[in-house]
Design an enzyme around this catalytic site. Structure first.
Site, PDB file in Angstrom:
ATOM      1  N   GLY A  74      30.616  49.101 -16.809  1.00  0.00           N
ATOM      2  CA  GLY A  74      29.463  48.258 -16.489  1.00  0.00           C
ATOM      3  C   GLY A  74      28.164  49.043 -16.464  1.00  0.00           C
ATOM      4  N   ASP A  75      27.058  48.296 -16.424  1.00  0.00           N
ATOM      5  CA  ASP A  75      25.704  48.879 -16.329  1.00  0.00           C
ATOM      6  C   ASP A  75      25.352  49.773 -17.512  1.00  0.00           C
ATOM      7  OD1 ASP A  75      25.469  47.580 -13.899  1.00  0.00           O
ATOM      8  OD2 ASP A  75      26.188  49.310 -12.766  1.00  0.00           O
ATOM      9  N   LYS A  78      23.537  46.452 -21.141  1.00  0.00           N
ATOM     10  CA  LYS A  78      23.799  45.234 -21.936  1.00  0.00           C
ATOM     11  C   LYS A  78      22.599  44.290 -21.941  1.00  0.00           C
ATOM     12  CE  LYS A  78      27.276  44.429 -19.249  1.00  0.00           C
ATOM     13  NZ  LYS A  78      27.276  45.680 -18.476  1.00  0.00           N
ATOM     14  N   ALA A 106      27.054  40.728 -11.727  1.00  0.00           N
ATOM     15  CA  ALA A 106      26.328  41.378 -12.818  1.00  0.00           C
ATOM     16  C   ALA A 106      24.871  41.569 -12.416  1.00  0.00           C
ATOM     17  CB  ALA A 106      26.410  40.521 -14.077  1.00  0.00           C
ATOM     18  N   GLY A 107      24.268  42.618 -12.962  1.00  0.00           N
ATOM     19  CA  GLY A 107      22.830  42.815 -12.790  1.00  0.00           C
ATOM     20  C   GLY A 107      22.324  43.349 -14.113  1.00  0.00           C
ATOM     21  N   HIS A 108      21.671  42.497 -14.886  1.00  0.00           N
ATOM     22  CA  HIS A 108      21.233  42.876 -16.227  1.00  0.00           C
ATOM     23  C   HIS A 108      19.714  43.001 -16.230  1.00  0.00           C
ATOM     24  CE1 HIS A 108      25.166  41.133 -18.163  1.00  0.00           C
ATOM     25  NE2 HIS A 108      25.383  42.052 -17.244  1.00  0.00           N
ATOM     26  N   THR A 109      19.238  44.220 -16.466  1.00  0.00           N
ATOM     27  CA  THR A 109      17.804  44.491 -16.353  1.00  0.00           C
ATOM     28  C   THR A 109      17.097  44.281 -17.688  1.00  0.00           C
ATOM     29  OG1 THR A 109      18.487  46.229 -14.827  1.00  0.00           O
ATOM     30  CG2 THR A 109      16.156  46.214 -15.493  1.00  0.00           C
ATOM     31  N   THR A 144      30.842  43.951  -4.998  1.00  0.00           N
ATOM     32  CA  THR A 144      29.401  43.709  -4.834  1.00  0.00           C
ATOM     33  C   THR A 144      29.132  42.755  -3.665  1.00  0.00           C
ATOM     34  OG1 THR A 144      29.526  41.848  -6.354  1.00  0.00           O
ATOM     35  CG2 THR A 144      28.962  43.999  -7.309  1.00  0.00           C
ATOM     36  N   ARG A 176      43.797  26.691  -7.498  1.00  0.00           N
ATOM     37  CA  ARG A 176      43.440  25.268  -7.634  1.00  0.00           C
ATOM     38  C   ARG A 176      42.742  24.680  -6.409  1.00  0.00           C
ATOM     39  NH1 ARG A 176      49.240  24.809  -9.702  1.00  0.00           N
ATOM     40  NH2 ARG A 176      49.188  26.642  -8.383  1.00  0.00           N
ATOM     41  N   GLN A 220      29.864  43.079 -16.910  1.00  0.00           N
ATOM     42  CA  GLN A 220      30.674  44.241 -16.514  1.00  0.00           C
ATOM     43  C   GLN A 220      31.054  45.070 -17.750  1.00  0.00           C
ATOM     44  OE1 GLN A 220      31.863  40.962 -14.887  1.00  0.00           O
ATOM     45  NE2 GLN A 220      30.118  41.475 -13.631  1.00  0.00           N
ATOM     46  N   GLY A 273      22.084  48.124  -5.237  1.00  0.00           N
ATOM     47  CA  GLY A 273      21.262  49.301  -4.933  1.00  0.00           C
ATOM     48  C   GLY A 273      22.077  50.550  -4.615  1.00  0.00           C
ATOM     49  N   ARG A 317      24.978  55.055  -8.297  1.00  0.00           N
ATOM     50  CA  ARG A 317      26.125  55.009  -9.220  1.00  0.00           C
ATOM     51  C   ARG A 317      26.739  56.391  -9.310  1.00  0.00           C
ATOM     52  NH1 ARG A 317      22.392  51.804 -13.490  1.00  0.00           N
ATOM     53  NH2 ARG A 317      22.631  49.712 -12.657  1.00  0.00           N
ATOM     54  N   LYS A 325      20.502  55.177 -23.229  1.00  0.00           N
ATOM     55  CA  LYS A 325      20.157  56.192 -22.233  1.00  0.00           C
ATOM     56  C   LYS A 325      20.387  57.634 -22.695  1.00  0.00           C
ATOM     57  CE  LYS A 325      19.861  54.632 -17.971  1.00  0.00           C
ATOM     58  NZ  LYS A 325      20.055  53.980 -16.638  1.00  0.00           N
TER      59      LYS A 325
HETATM   60  P1  GDP Z   1      23.661  46.159 -17.639  1.00  0.00           P
HETATM   61  O1  GDP Z   1      24.315  45.676 -16.401  1.00  0.00           O
HETATM   62  O2  GDP Z   1      24.635  46.659 -18.659  1.00  0.00           O
HETATM   63  O3  GDP Z   1      22.704  45.159 -18.227  1.00  0.00           O
HETATM   64  O4  GDP Z   1      22.782  47.430 -17.204  1.00  0.00           O
HETATM   65  P2  GDP Z   1      21.840  47.545 -15.911  1.00  0.00           P
HETATM   66  O5  GDP Z   1      20.613  46.763 -16.138  1.00  0.00           O
HETATM   67  O6  GDP Z   1      22.628  47.295 -14.677  1.00  0.00           O
HETATM   68  O7  GDP Z   1      21.557  49.107 -15.898  1.00  0.00           O
HETATM   69  C1  GDP Z   1      20.962  49.750 -16.981  1.00  0.00           C
HETATM   70  C2  GDP Z   1      19.695  50.448 -16.472  1.00  0.00           C
HETATM   71  O8  GDP Z   1      19.232  51.355 -17.463  1.00  0.00           O
HETATM   72  C3  GDP Z   1      18.527  49.482 -16.256  1.00  0.00           C
HETATM   73  O9  GDP Z   1      17.711  49.989 -15.234  1.00  0.00           O
HETATM   74  C4  GDP Z   1      17.780  49.523 -17.587  1.00  0.00           C
HETATM   75  O10 GDP Z   1      16.400  49.189 -17.440  1.00  0.00           O
HETATM   76  C5  GDP Z   1      17.957  50.965 -17.974  1.00  0.00           C
HETATM   77  N1  GDP Z   1      18.037  51.251 -19.419  1.00  0.00           N
HETATM   78  C6  GDP Z   1      18.634  50.511 -20.397  1.00  0.00           C
HETATM   79  N2  GDP Z   1      18.605  51.189 -21.577  1.00  0.00           N
HETATM   80  C7  GDP Z   1      17.985  52.363 -21.325  1.00  0.00           C
HETATM   81  C8  GDP Z   1      17.689  53.502 -22.128  1.00  0.00           C
HETATM   82  O11 GDP Z   1      18.005  53.577 -23.319  1.00  0.00           O
HETATM   83  N3  GDP Z   1      17.060  54.541 -21.509  1.00  0.00           N
HETATM   84  C9  GDP Z   1      16.708  54.521 -20.186  1.00  0.00           C
HETATM   85  N4  GDP Z   1      16.107  55.579 -19.673  1.00  0.00           N
HETATM   86  N5  GDP Z   1      16.980  53.462 -19.407  1.00  0.00           N
HETATM   87  C10 GDP Z   1      17.615  52.409 -19.966  1.00  0.00           C
HETATM   88  P1  IMO Z   2      27.116  44.454 -14.984  1.00  0.00           P
HETATM   89  O1  IMO Z   2      27.304  43.171 -15.757  1.00  0.00           O
HETATM   90  C1  IMO Z   2      28.936  47.619 -12.617  1.00  0.00           C
HETATM   91  C2  IMO Z   2      32.149  46.469  -9.875  1.00  0.00           C
HETATM   92  C3  IMO Z   2      31.879  46.556  -8.388  1.00  0.00           C
HETATM   93  C4  IMO Z   2      33.266  46.879  -7.871  1.00  0.00           C
HETATM   94  C5  IMO Z   2      34.153  46.030  -8.778  1.00  0.00           C
HETATM   95  C6  IMO Z   2      34.556  44.692  -8.170  1.00  0.00           C
HETATM   96  O2  IMO Z   2      25.801  44.597 -14.355  1.00  0.00           O
HETATM   97  O3  IMO Z   2      27.522  45.620 -15.828  1.00  0.00           O
HETATM   98  P2  IMO Z   2      33.253  42.421  -7.721  1.00  0.00           P
HETATM   99  O4  IMO Z   2      32.027  42.153  -6.883  1.00  0.00           O
HETATM  100  O5  IMO Z   2      33.098  42.021  -9.136  1.00  0.00           O
HETATM  101  O6  IMO Z   2      34.493  41.889  -7.091  1.00  0.00           O
HETATM  102  O7  IMO Z   2      33.407  44.032  -7.673  1.00  0.00           O
HETATM  103  O8  IMO Z   2      33.415  45.817  -9.964  1.00  0.00           O
HETATM  104  N1  IMO Z   2      31.180  45.643 -10.650  1.00  0.00           N
HETATM  105  C7  IMO Z   2      30.260  46.152 -11.460  1.00  0.00           C
HETATM  106  N2  IMO Z   2      29.920  47.438 -11.711  1.00  0.00           N
HETATM  107  N3  IMO Z   2      28.317  46.608 -13.266  1.00  0.00           N
HETATM  108  C8  IMO Z   2      28.654  45.322 -13.032  1.00  0.00           C
HETATM  109  O9  IMO Z   2      28.152  44.306 -13.752  1.00  0.00           O
HETATM  110  C9  IMO Z   2      29.639  45.043 -12.068  1.00  0.00           C
HETATM  111  N4  IMO Z   2      30.186  43.905 -11.590  1.00  0.00           N
HETATM  112  C10 IMO Z   2      31.149  44.286 -10.727  1.00  0.00           C
HETATM  113  O10 IMO Z   2      30.956  47.585  -8.087  1.00  0.00           O
HETATM  114  O11 IMO Z   2      33.570  48.222  -8.118  1.00  0.00           O
HETATM  115 MG    MG Z   3      24.273  45.978 -14.352  1.00  0.00          MG
END
Ligand code: GDP
Ligand code: IMO
Ligand code: MG
Length: 417
Positions: free
Chosen positions: A12-13, A16, A39-42, A128, A142, A221, A298, A301, A327
Site C-alpha cells: 500500500g501507499d 496509486k 485507503a488514503g490516496h493523495t 486503520t 449476512r 491497498q 498519520g 511508515r 518516489k
Molecule cells: P497511495 O495510497 O498509493 O495513493 O499513496 P499515498 O498517497 O498514501 O502515499 C504516497 C505519498 O507519496 C503521498 O504523499 C504522495 O503525495 C507522495 N508521492 C507520490 N508519488 C511521489 C513521487 O514520485 N515522489 C515523491 N517525493 N512523492 C510522491
Molecule cells: P492505500 O490504498 C497502507 C493496512 C493497515 C493495517 C492493515 C489492516 O492508501 O494504499 P484495515 O484498517 O484495512 O483493517 O488494516 O492494512 N492498510 C493499509 N496500509 N495503505 C493502505 O491503503 C492501507 N489500508 C489498510 O495499516 O496494517
Molecule cells: Mg495511501
C-alpha cells in the site's frame, strides 16, 4: 475502449492516487472497486493537496467521472465529508460521482468493533480503525447493511435491529448507538449525499456506459495486504488485486493493462512481516525525505529496501502487465542502494515465496547497486533495467515528485539521459 487497472504492488501507499490522477485525463470513468476509507490516496490539484479515502482520484476540474463499485465498504459520514471538502473548491463536483447501491456500509458500530477487536488480539494487526474488517465480516456473515437498504426504511430498521441484538450479545452490550438512532443518522447522511449531487446507480444500469467508454480501475491497498494472498493475518479484509474489478462486472481478460505501482523502496504501515525492513539512520532519512507518514492515520511508515521476491509474487498473483515506479527522487543522493534479490527460506534460496507464510520466515538476501544523483542519472536507468529483468515486467512510467505532472514515460526519461 481503453480499460486499465492500477493496483498497489507492495504493502500500500505506493502512490496509486497520484498515478491514477495523472492518467485521469485520458479516461471517462475512474472506478474504485474495493476497500474503504482505510485507503488514503493523495492527489494535488495545482499546489493544493487532497487525500481521497473513498472518492476515486478524478480530476475535480476535468470532465471525467468517478464510480464507487460494489466491492467497496462505504462509510457515509466520511463520503459526505470528502465530497463537501472538494465541493468547497469545485462547486457541484458531487454530480461527478456515482455509488453502486450494492456497496456495504461501514457503520459506527463497525468502527467501535474494530477498536474492541484490536484491544482483544494478542497480536494486534495495527488496523486503520476505520471499521473495515467488521464491515466485511458482517457482509460475509449476512448481517451487513447495503446502501440500497437506505431506500427501504422498514427493511433498514429490521436489519439494524437484528444486527444490534447479535452484536450486543457477542460484545456484552458495548455498542453505544441504538438502531433507531443509527437509522435516523444513516437516512440523514443519505439525504445529504443526494443533496450534494452524488448519484446512486448500480453497475447493472451503468454496464452499457462502462462498456462504451474508457475506464480506469483504481485499486486500494497493495497485493501484499490482500485478504487471500497477502501476509495473512496482517492484511486488510478486501481484495487488493486486479480481479476485484469483477465487482463492477468486468473480467481481468477485458483489461488492456494491469499496472502495478511500486515505490523505489518499500514501506509498510501497521504490523506484520516485512523481510527487507531497515531501521538504520538511512531508513530514517528516507522516511523524512519521503514524508512517509500514513495518509489515513498519520502513523510513521516502516521503511525497507526494494524487495524483488515480494514484487515477483505480486506480479504473479495479480497478473501485472506493467510497472509504474514512484518516489525514486526520495533515494536521490544515496551512494549505494540495497535491493533484496531473493529470500533464504529454511536454508533454501528462493526467488519467489510460494506461500504467504514464507514471508514470516524469509531472511532477505541483498545486492548493493550504485545510487543516483537525480532520476536523470544513468545509474537510475540501470536500477530500472535491473528491476525489469528481475521481475520480467516492463516499467512504463516513472514518478519523480508528488505533483501530478511530475511523471514521465520511461522512454522519455531515457531520451533525457
Ligand atoms: P497511495 O495510497 O498509493 O495513493 O499513496 P499515498 O498517497 O498514501 O502515499 C504516497 C505519498 O507519496 C503521498 O504523499 C504522495 O503525495 C507522495 N508521492 C507520490 N508519488 C511521489 C513521487 O514520485 N515522489 C515523491 N517525493 N512523492 C510522491
Ligand atoms: P492505500 O490504498 C497502507 C493496512 C493497515 C493495517 C492493515 C489492516 O492508501 O494504499 P484495515 O484498517 O484495512 O483493517 O488494516 O492494512 N492498510 C493499509 N496500509 N495503505 C493502505 O491503503 C492501507 N489500508 C489498510 O495499516 O496494517
Ligand atoms: Mg495511501
Amino acid at each position: 475502449m481503453k480499460r486499465v487497472a492500477v493496483v498497489g504492488a507492495q504493502w500500500g501507499d505506493e502512490g496509486k492516487g497520484k498515478v491514477v490522477n495523472y492518467f485521469a485525463k485520458d479516461f471517462e470513468w475512474i472506478v474504485r472497486f474495493a476497500g474503504g476509507a482505510n485507503a488514503g490516496h493523495t492527489i494535488y490539484v495545482g499546489d493544493k493537496k487532497y487525500i481521497n479515502h473513498l472518492l476515486p482520484c478524478i480530476l475535480p476540474d476535468g470532465t471525467g467521472r468517478g464510480f464507487l463499485g460494489a466491492g467497496m465498504v462505504v462509510d457515509l459520514e466520511q463520503l459526505v465529508a470528502e465530497v463537501e471538502v472538494l465541493a468547497k473548491d469545485f462547486p457541484g463536483v458531487g454530480t461527478k460521482f456515482a455509488v453502486d447501491p450494492e456497496v456495504f456500509l461501514v457503520l459506527p458500530w463497525h468502527k467501535q468493533q474494530d477498536q474492541l477487536l484490536e484491544a482483544m488480539r494478542a497480536e494486534p494487526i495495527g488496523t486503520t480503525g476505520r471499521g473495515i474488517g467488521p464491515a466485511y465480516t458482517d457482509k460475509a456473515s449476512r448481517e451487513g447493511i447495503k446502501l440500497c437498504h437506505l431506500f427501504d426504511e422498514k427493511m433498514l430498521t429490521e436489519r439494524l435491529e437484528n444486527s444490534w441484538v447479535i452484536k450486543q450479545n457477542l460484545y456484552r452490550g458495548q455498542f453505544s448507538m441504538p438502531p433507531a438512532e443509527l437509522a435516523g443518522l444513516l437516512m440523514r447522511q443519505r439525504d445529504r449525499l443526494l443533496e450534494l449531487g452524488v448519484q446512486v446507480t448500480g453497475a447493472v444500469d451503468m454496464a452499457h456506459i462502462f462498456r462504451s467508454t474508457s475506464v480506469l480501475f483504481e485499486g486500494a491497498q497493495g497485493v501484499l495486504l490482500d485478504l487471500d494472498f497477502g501476509t495473512y493475518p496482517f492484511v486488510t479484509s478486501g481484495s487488493c488485486m486486479a480481479h476485484g474489478v469483477s465487482s463492477v462486472g468486468f473480467s481481468t481478460f477485458e483489461l488492456d493493462d494491469v499496472a502495478g505501482v511500486l515505490k523505489a523502496y518499500t514501506t509498510r504501515v501497521g504490523e506484520g512481516p516485512f523481510p527487507s525492513e531497515d531501521d538504520t539512520d538511512v531508513a530514517q532519512g528516507i522516511r523524512e525525505r519521503g514524508k512517509e507518514y500514513g495518509a489515513t492515520t498519520g502513523r510513521p511508515r516502516r521503511i525497507g529496501w526494494l524487495d524483488l521476491p515480494a514484487l515477483r509474487y505480486a506480479a504473479i498473483r495479480s497478473g501485472l502487465t506493467s510497472l509504474v515506479i514512484t518516489k525514486a527522487d526520495v533515494l536521490n543522493g544515496l551512494k549505494t542502494v540495497r535491493v533484496c534479490t531473493s529470500y533464504r527460506i529454511g536454508g533454501v534460496v528462493r526467488d519467489v515465496p510460494s506461500t504467504s507464510h514464507d514471508f514470516f520466515v524469509a531472511e532477505p538476501v541483498y545486492e548493493e547497486l550504485p545510487g543516483w544523483r537525480t532520476t536523470d542519472d544513468v545509474n537510475f536507468l540501470k536500477y530500472m533495467t535491473f528491476i525489469e529483468e528481475q521481475v520480467s515486467v516492463p516499467i512504463t512510467y516513472i514518478s519523480y515528485g508528488p505533483h501530478t505532472d511530475e511523471m514521465e514515460t520511461k522512454s522519455r526519461l531515457i531520451m533525457n539521459i
